[in-house]
Structures are given as structure tokens and as C-alpha cells.
Write a protein that holds these residues in place. Sequence first.
Motif, mmCIF file in Angstrom:
data_model
loop_
_atom_site.group_PDB
_atom_site.id
_atom_site.type_symbol
_atom_site.label_atom_id
_atom_site.label_comp_id
_atom_site.label_asym_id
_atom_site.label_seq_id
_atom_site.Cartn_x
_atom_site.Cartn_y
_atom_site.Cartn_z
ATOM 1 N N ALA A 115 0.817 -1.224 0.000
ATOM 2 C CA ALA A 115 0.000 0.000 0.000
ATOM 3 C C ALA A 115 0.850 1.274 0.000
ATOM 4 C CB ALA A 115 -0.924 0.005 1.220
ATOM 5 N N ARG A 116 2.113 1.156 0.431
ATOM 6 C CA ARG A 116 2.947 2.355 0.588
ATOM 7 C C ARG A 116 3.596 2.818 -0.708
ATOM 8 N NH1 ARG A 116 6.738 -0.284 4.987
ATOM 9 N NH2 ARG A 116 6.658 -1.849 3.331
ATOM 10 N N ASP A 145 -1.562 -0.174 7.639
ATOM 11 C CA ASP A 145 -1.393 0.491 8.948
ATOM 12 C C ASP A 145 -0.224 1.462 8.948
ATOM 13 O OD1 ASP A 145 1.042 -1.373 10.246
ATOM 14 O OD2 ASP A 145 -0.311 -2.459 8.913
ATOM 15 N N LYS A 146 0.655 1.327 7.924
ATOM 16 C CA LYS A 146 1.818 2.221 7.848
ATOM 17 C C LYS A 146 1.458 3.566 7.193
ATOM 18 C CE LYS A 146 5.157 -1.203 8.496
ATOM 19 N NZ LYS A 146 4.653 -2.050 9.544
ATOM 20 N N SER A 176 -4.526 -4.556 6.632
ATOM 21 C CA SER A 176 -3.432 -4.564 7.604
ATOM 22 C C SER A 176 -3.541 -5.808 8.471
ATOM 23 C CB SER A 176 -3.487 -3.317 8.497
ATOM 24 O OG SER A 176 -2.672 -3.521 9.648
ATOM 25 N N SER A 177 -2.445 -6.558 8.549
ATOM 26 C CA SER A 177 -2.445 -7.735 9.425
ATOM 27 C C SER A 177 -2.296 -7.303 10.886
ATOM 28 C CB SER A 177 -1.312 -8.693 9.039
ATOM 29 O OG SER A 177 -0.067 -8.038 9.154
ATOM 30 N N LYS A 180 -6.025 -5.604 11.496
ATOM 31 C CA LYS A 180 -7.073 -6.480 10.922
ATOM 32 C C LYS A 180 -8.037 -5.716 10.000
ATOM 33 C CE LYS A 180 -5.524 -9.917 13.513
ATOM 34 N NZ LYS A 180 -4.134 -9.538 13.679
ATOM 35 N N ASP A 181 -7.701 -4.469 9.675
ATOM 36 C CA ASP A 181 -8.510 -3.726 8.701
ATOM 37 C C ASP A 181 -8.566 -4.497 7.394
ATOM 38 O OD1 ASP A 181 -9.581 -1.039 9.389
ATOM 39 O OD2 ASP A 181 -7.528 -0.705 10.084
ATOM 40 N N GLY A 182 -9.753 -4.642 6.844
ATOM 41 C CA GLY A 182 -9.910 -5.308 5.548
ATOM 42 C C GLY A 182 -10.153 -6.801 5.635
ATOM 43 N N LYS A 183 -9.929 -7.408 6.799
ATOM 44 C CA LYS A 183 -10.062 -8.870 6.920
ATOM 45 C C LYS A 183 -11.464 -9.349 6.528
ATOM 46 C CE LYS A 183 -10.062 -12.659 10.263
ATOM 47 N NZ LYS A 183 -9.845 -13.094 11.658
#
Length: 196
Positions: A115-116, A145-146, A176-177, A180-183
Motif C-alpha cells: 500500500a505504501r 497500517d503504515k 493490515s495484518s 485487521k482492517d480489511g479482513k
Amino acid sequence: MDVHNVSLEISAVRPEQYPTTDWPEIALVGRSNVGKSSLTNTLINRKSFARTSSQPGKTQTLNFYNVEEQLFFVDVPGYGYAKVSKSEREKWGQMIERYLTNRSQLKGVISLVDARHAPSDDDINMYNWLMYYDIPVLVVATKADKIAKGKWNKAESIIKKGLQFDNAKSDLLMFSSITKDGKADVWQWIEEHIAE
């Protein structure tokens, strides 16, 4: 899907080694170290079931993970790693292409990008290739998350522009692992595609 039981069914190189069930399969592709193992572990509620490797390019087989005796996650060797010889890369390429183009159980591919950053040439080639073969694709932008949440839209548009994204044939999710966003959204996409 509520996941309790997962096992590594087989690590395969040739079609005759693939599982003989007719369960649906979802393949995971992406650059070495983009976070395929972390995504897999998050989806199956494990900390370190799919091994994250400190040596990029270590996965050299198609790893079939049996999820709840209902479907397989197929971990595909990471691409774009320079230390692997050209002949080795070509061998992997043929193995991956054979699987992705001939496997009737394959219901979709989760293509991971960071994503970065803007997509790499390898990311773009993989996406175009999947589009060419008309394989349903979910692009998952890892390590979200970064990035500050307020900048997610910008990151998405950079990725879509880089891939020349086809909204009719593919979807994009930030993931993001860590948070957990998007899981849940990834699982929703998987469930929709394995039901088809």
C-alpha cells in the motif's frame, strides 16, 4: 467463514501433485515479502501458521492450505526477487502459469501489493496477465497500517493508476495484518467467489 481447522495439504510443483478434491481454490500472488503469509495467517486466525520467511524467494512450491475441508488457499511463490537465478525464475513462471491457466477449481486470485508504494513492474505484469486470462482478481494493498487512514484514498488511486485498474473485472481493498482492517472484506470477496 469461521476458521478453526487448517492444514497444509501438500506442496506441489506439478499438476499430478495437486489435491484431487473439487473444492474451490483461491490463489495468493505477490512480490516476495509483500505480506502473503501475514494475510493468510490473519484470514485463518493463526499467528504463524503460514511461515513468514526472512529469506525472500524461499517459497518455491505451490502450497495448498486446506481450510475447514471446504476450500484451498494456494500460496504461490513470490516474484521479483533478484537473488534467484534466471532459469529458476523461468521454472517458477512455468509452474505458476500452468496452475493459474489450467486449474478448473481456481475461483479467483488475491494479488498483493504494498500500500505504501506504486505497483512495481512485476505487480503490473501479474495484474495484466490475470486480466488477460479473465481470472477474477482482488488486489489487496498490504501494510495499510503504515499509512494514515486519511491518505488511504490517495494510496488507492496511485495503485489503480499504476495497474490501469479495471473496475469491472477486479476489486481493491486496503489491508493490515496488524489492525485487521480489511479482513472481513477479504473474506466476503472469497465467499462470493467460491459460491459461484
